[in-house]
Write a protein that holds these residues in place. Structure first.
Motif, PDB file in Angstrom:
ATOM      1  N   TYR A  45      10.246  16.392  22.507  1.00 32.72           N
ATOM      2  CA  TYR A  45       8.875  16.148  22.054  1.00 32.72           C
ATOM      3  C   TYR A  45       7.879  16.580  23.124  1.00 32.72           C
ATOM      4  O   TYR A  45       6.872  17.236  22.814  1.00 32.72           O
ATOM      5  N   VAL A  46       8.133  16.208  24.365  1.00 29.54           N
ATOM      6  CA  VAL A  46       7.223  16.536  25.466  1.00 29.54           C
ATOM      7  C   VAL A  46       7.079  18.055  25.606  1.00 29.54           C
ATOM      8  O   VAL A  46       5.964  18.567  25.788  1.00 29.54           O
ATOM      9  N   ILE A  47       8.179  18.773  25.502  1.00 30.70           N
ATOM     10  CA  ILE A  47       8.149  20.220  25.698  1.00 30.70           C
ATOM     11  C   ILE A  47       7.507  20.946  24.514  1.00 30.70           C
ATOM     12  O   ILE A  47       6.681  21.854  24.691  1.00 30.70           O
ATOM     13  N   ARG A  48       7.848  20.530  23.297  1.00 29.18           N
ATOM     14  CA  ARG A  48       7.472  21.321  22.126  1.00 29.18           C
ATOM     15  C   ARG A  48       6.246  20.794  21.362  1.00 29.18           C
ATOM     16  O   ARG A  48       5.569  21.555  20.680  1.00 29.18           O
ATOM     17  N   LYS A  49       5.980  19.499  21.464  1.00 30.07           N
ATOM     18  CA  LYS A  49       4.908  18.924  20.658  1.00 30.07           C
ATOM     19  C   LYS A  49       3.733  18.389  21.477  1.00 30.07           C
ATOM     20  O   LYS A  49       2.571  18.486  21.041  1.00 30.07           O
ATOM     21  N   LEU A  50       4.005  17.828  22.650  1.00 27.27           N
ATOM     22  CA  LEU A  50       2.947  17.170  23.420  1.00 27.27           C
ATOM     23  C   LEU A  50       1.761  18.084  23.715  1.00 27.27           C
ATOM     24  O   LEU A  50       0.614  17.639  23.575  1.00 27.27           O
ATOM     25  N   PRO A  51       1.970  19.343  24.135  1.00 26.97           N
ATOM     26  CA  PRO A  51       0.791  20.200  24.419  1.00 26.97           C
ATOM     27  C   PRO A  51      -0.155  20.320  23.222  1.00 26.97           C
ATOM     28  O   PRO A  51      -1.373  20.230  23.387  1.00 26.97           O
ATOM     29  N   SER A  52       0.398  20.505  22.019  1.00 27.39           N
ATOM     30  CA  SER A  52      -0.475  20.640  20.848  1.00 27.39           C
ATOM     31  C   SER A  52      -1.135  19.314  20.494  1.00 27.39           C
ATOM     32  O   SER A  52      -2.280  19.280  20.029  1.00 27.39           O
ATOM     33  N   ARG A  53      -0.422  18.188  20.718  1.00 28.79           N
ATOM     34  CA  ARG A  53      -1.024  16.874  20.448  1.00 28.79           C
ATOM     35  C   ARG A  53      -2.203  16.633  21.387  1.00 28.79           C
ATOM     36  O   ARG A  53      -3.279  16.198  20.943  1.00 28.79           O
ATOM     37  N   LEU A  54      -2.033  16.912  22.664  1.00 32.96           N
ATOM     38  CA  LEU A  54      -3.121  16.703  23.617  1.00 32.96           C
ATOM     39  C   LEU A  54      -4.280  17.653  23.333  1.00 32.96           C
ATOM     40  O   LEU A  54      -5.447  17.269  23.437  1.00 32.96           O
TER      41      LEU A  54
END
Length: 352
Positions: free
Chosen positions: A69-78
């Protein structure tokens, strides 16, 4: 669908709270001394933040691990939280220029003023910060609350770092609690309804205590510049008590009410628009804080009559409630227009 409706009701309370805030008595400072606003604010932002934590749990569950999640999703969430803050921070400045509002820090460069304007959209900032804090805790969790709770507590102090937490440390509690409910509590919500009387007693007692402290409540975040450690502890303890019991009572009320609304247009509208609450939150800042607020203050200044507050509590409650409903309709209309244009939706909300 039920939680989307809860989100919609919550965002309505946000709009109502901001209408009360922008039309409150000029002499009422801090504005939380306004009794209607204080009652609304004791529960609606904690519930909103708790719902963000609740949905965050299910977002993580879509991925194979926290690390993935941190690698693939977190950047877009932030990005989906920070970029709208930046965009609407600029719109807030444009509104200040329109009203010829005295700009604080006039000796500062424009970019720094833009930064202050962006920071003012604190809720999205808190969601971003709390997302990162919970993810840090989850790296050490094993899926058992007796083991995991101490890691959520261990990283909690990050929520009180100035200029990181937006001065809302108790909001981390609600975000983490919202995450933990589906993660660790397996009992059906109906099991907890029987405790509503205890919840009501605790809410009333906490509200009376919060309203009658020997010092002013200051604000709904901590103010370490003007309050002692004792005052901060008492204030935040009461805020957490009010937030927990208020959210609990609000959920029970909606749970009992919604079955009677299923065939109404309002029910379907709430289910649909509840998916866009963060977008509505952003637009209402401009409509209410930056347009309605200055307009109403000019109206009061020219007429010497504070129309909403002049004729008693009942008129104040009814008039602000009706105005909030009208403004929410306007905000939802603006939201729909924004989403019709892909580039507008991308720039303002980071959505395609």
């Amino acid at each position: 669908m039920y939680l989307d409706i809860v989100k919609f009701i919550t965002i309505f309370l946000v709009v109502w709270g901001h209408v009360v805030q922008q039309t409150s008595n000029v002499s009422c400072w801090p504005v939380q001394e306004d009794s209607v606003m204080r009652l609304i604010y004791t529960m609606h932002m904690p519930l909103f933040m708790g719902l963000c934590g609740y949905f965050f749990y299910f977002s993580i569950q879509k991925w194979s691990s926290v690390h993935t999640y941190v690698i693939r999703k977190l950047p877009s969430r932030l990005a989906g939280l920070i970029i709208p803050m930046i965009s609407f921070g600029l719109i807030k400045i444009a509104c200040d220029v329109f009203w010829s509002t005295p700009i604080p820090h006039t000796t500062l460069p424009f970019l720094r003023y833009w930064y202050y304007s962006t920071m003012g959209i604190w809720f999205l900032g808190d969601v971003a910060v709390n997302t990162v804090i919970v993810l840090l805790a989850l790296y050490f969790c094993k899926g058992h609350f007796k083991h995991d709770w101490k890691y959520f507590a261990l990283f909690a102090p990050l929520s009180i770092v100035p200029y990181v937490s937006y001065r809302n440390p108790h909001m981390y509690f609600f975000f983490a609690a919202g995450y933990c409910l589906p993660a660790y509590v397996k009992s059906d919500f109906r099991y907890f309804i029987k405790y509503w009387k205890w919840g009501l007693v605790l809410f009333v007692a906490s509200y009376i205590a919060f309203s009658n402290m020997p010092w002013p409540p200051e604000d709904f975040w901590y103010d370490y510049h003007h309050q002692s450690i004792l005052q901060l502890v008492v204030n935040d303890s009461l805020k957490i008590s009010l937030g927990v019991t208020g959210s609990y009572l609000a959920l029970i009320f909606l749970y009992k009410l919604l079955p009677y609304m299923k065939e109404t247009p309002l029910y379907h509208l709430a289910a649909k628009e509840g998916q866009y609450t963060l977008d509505i939150y952003l637009i209402q800042i401009i409509v209410i804080e930056k347009l309605l607020g200055p307009f109403y203050k000019q109206l009061v200044s020219q007429s010497d009559i504070n129309w909403i507050n002049e004729y008693g509590l009942i008129v104040k409650v009814v008039s602000t409630l009706v105005l909030a409903a009208i403004l929410l309709g306007i905000v939802m209309g603006i939201s729909r227009l924004c989403h019709k244009k892909q580039y507008v939706s991308k720039i303002l909300f980071w959505k395609s």
